[in-house]
Design a protein around this motif. Structure first.
Motif: not given
Lengths: 213, 213
Positions: B94-96, B156-157, B181-190
């Motif tokens: 993100g290059a805004g 930064a998107v 970004a204003p949200l909770i990202l879902k990612v794996p535990d690692d």
DNA sequence: AATTGTGAACCTCTTCACAGCT
DNA sequence: AGCTGTGAAGAGGTTCACAATT
């Protein structure tokens, strides 16, 4: 800090999480969702259902046993708790790379924060506008704050000048500073500083990378 | 997270504070200071002397009773603990407004983090450079990460596209995400995510303003 | 005399477990 | 039957207090 309370003490992180709940509830309301359980809200915020209920319990009983929470009323309650009834004016100090990005960042306005004015030392910037916000000479801060009784300043200047400017801001009645400069600001007890240090976040990653090797 | 340790568990905040100590020690070294006590370092970082000593004690015994700590050696120790021996490459998505500001932000480079490449969807930006960093088509992330084995991404998107891009990043081996970004990202535990949410910081101020009225 | 390093006490926040409500 | 609200238990982190060191 100097706050009295007849209820139990509220953990600092609870406030941070309320902000998170508000964000999700706002989205859910737009999507037309009517009710939500603590475990659903926990899922969305990566927390536990107990944590959600405990956080809310500090402020009242908003849920319905067996059903959950009504989205819109709960959203309004949290907005109210966070004091987001009206738009809050803030000033920005420093209109460099970061400051300019913050001026153009729509998130503040969406969330009810209005950057009323920006201040810089660069004569090429003074008198101009970025994203409709006028940039004033930094020497005019005192005059400005004498007229406009704002309490919040966003500090996006170099570490070198940050403390000096902070002293001025504090003298002019600023009570809350969102500090992007990489240093610890010295302020009186009744002034609250929140630090955003971008390099430090990466440094924490660096530690975990090193630890996992 | 999945780390074993024969020593005591290290509080998460200790790492954050080490970063703070490092900053001060680096400055003190430049100023020519040779030794410092825990209470002096505490004064500079707005902590307590006990906290400083306890934090350092997790990693070894670096002080001299009756004297304090030698600035340069302690600085080196902490650099080492934080894994800052070599420059770490990162990518920016993100290059805004914000992304551009981050590209121009000199702090990362000073602190040993190198933005190797940036990615965006805007065809006007693709192929250009900002602060000497090339901006690539976001579709090329997978190819890029197949060649360059980086672990850290700065995101930064918009909130809208953040989760989709995150899924791609995780698939390509990214393990650490600094998320704006204003949200909770879902990612794996690692995978480790650190969130920087600017509006949320102000929201916390809003709460305290409301509470003090 | 001054300052470190640290076990133990303390405090704060989170999680558990379940009573109570719808 | 399902979910909230919360006192009590547990975990985690900070501060105390002091023995050990230079």
């Amino acid at each position: 800090m100097s706050q009295s309370s007849n209820k139990k003490k509220i953990p600092k992180n609870t406030i941070t999480r309320l902000s998170l709940y508000l964000r999700e509830l706002t989205r859910l309301e737009q999507e037309g969702k009517k009710a939500i359980s603590s475990s659903e809200l926990a899922e969305l915020t990566d927390l536990t259902d107990t944590q959600v209920r405990k956080d809310l319990s500090y402020f009242g009983q908003f849920g319905i046993s067996g059903t959950g929470y009504e989205v819109s009323p709960l959203k309004e309650e949290i907005k109210n708790i966070l004091g987001k009834g009206k738009v809050l004016d803030v000033i920005l100090i420093g209109a460099g790379n970061l400051g300019s990005a913050l001026l153009s960042y729509s998130g503040f306005k969406i969330q009810g924060f209005n950057i009323k004015a920006a201040f810089d030392i660069d004569t090429r910037k003074i008198g101009q506008k970025i994203a409709d916000v006028p940039i004033h000479d930094i020497e005019k801060i005192q005059d400005f704050l004498k007229k406009e009784k704002l309490k919040i300043a966003i500090l996006a200047v170099s570490a070198f000048s940050a403390q000096k400017i902070t002293d001025t801001l504090v003298n002019c009645g600023i009570k809350y500073i969102l500090n992007f400069a990489p240093l610890i600001l010295k302020v009186p007890d009744d002034v609250m500083v929140s630090n955003v240090d971008l390099s430090r976040e990466l440094e924490i990653f660096s530690y975990f990378i090193k630890s996992s090797e």
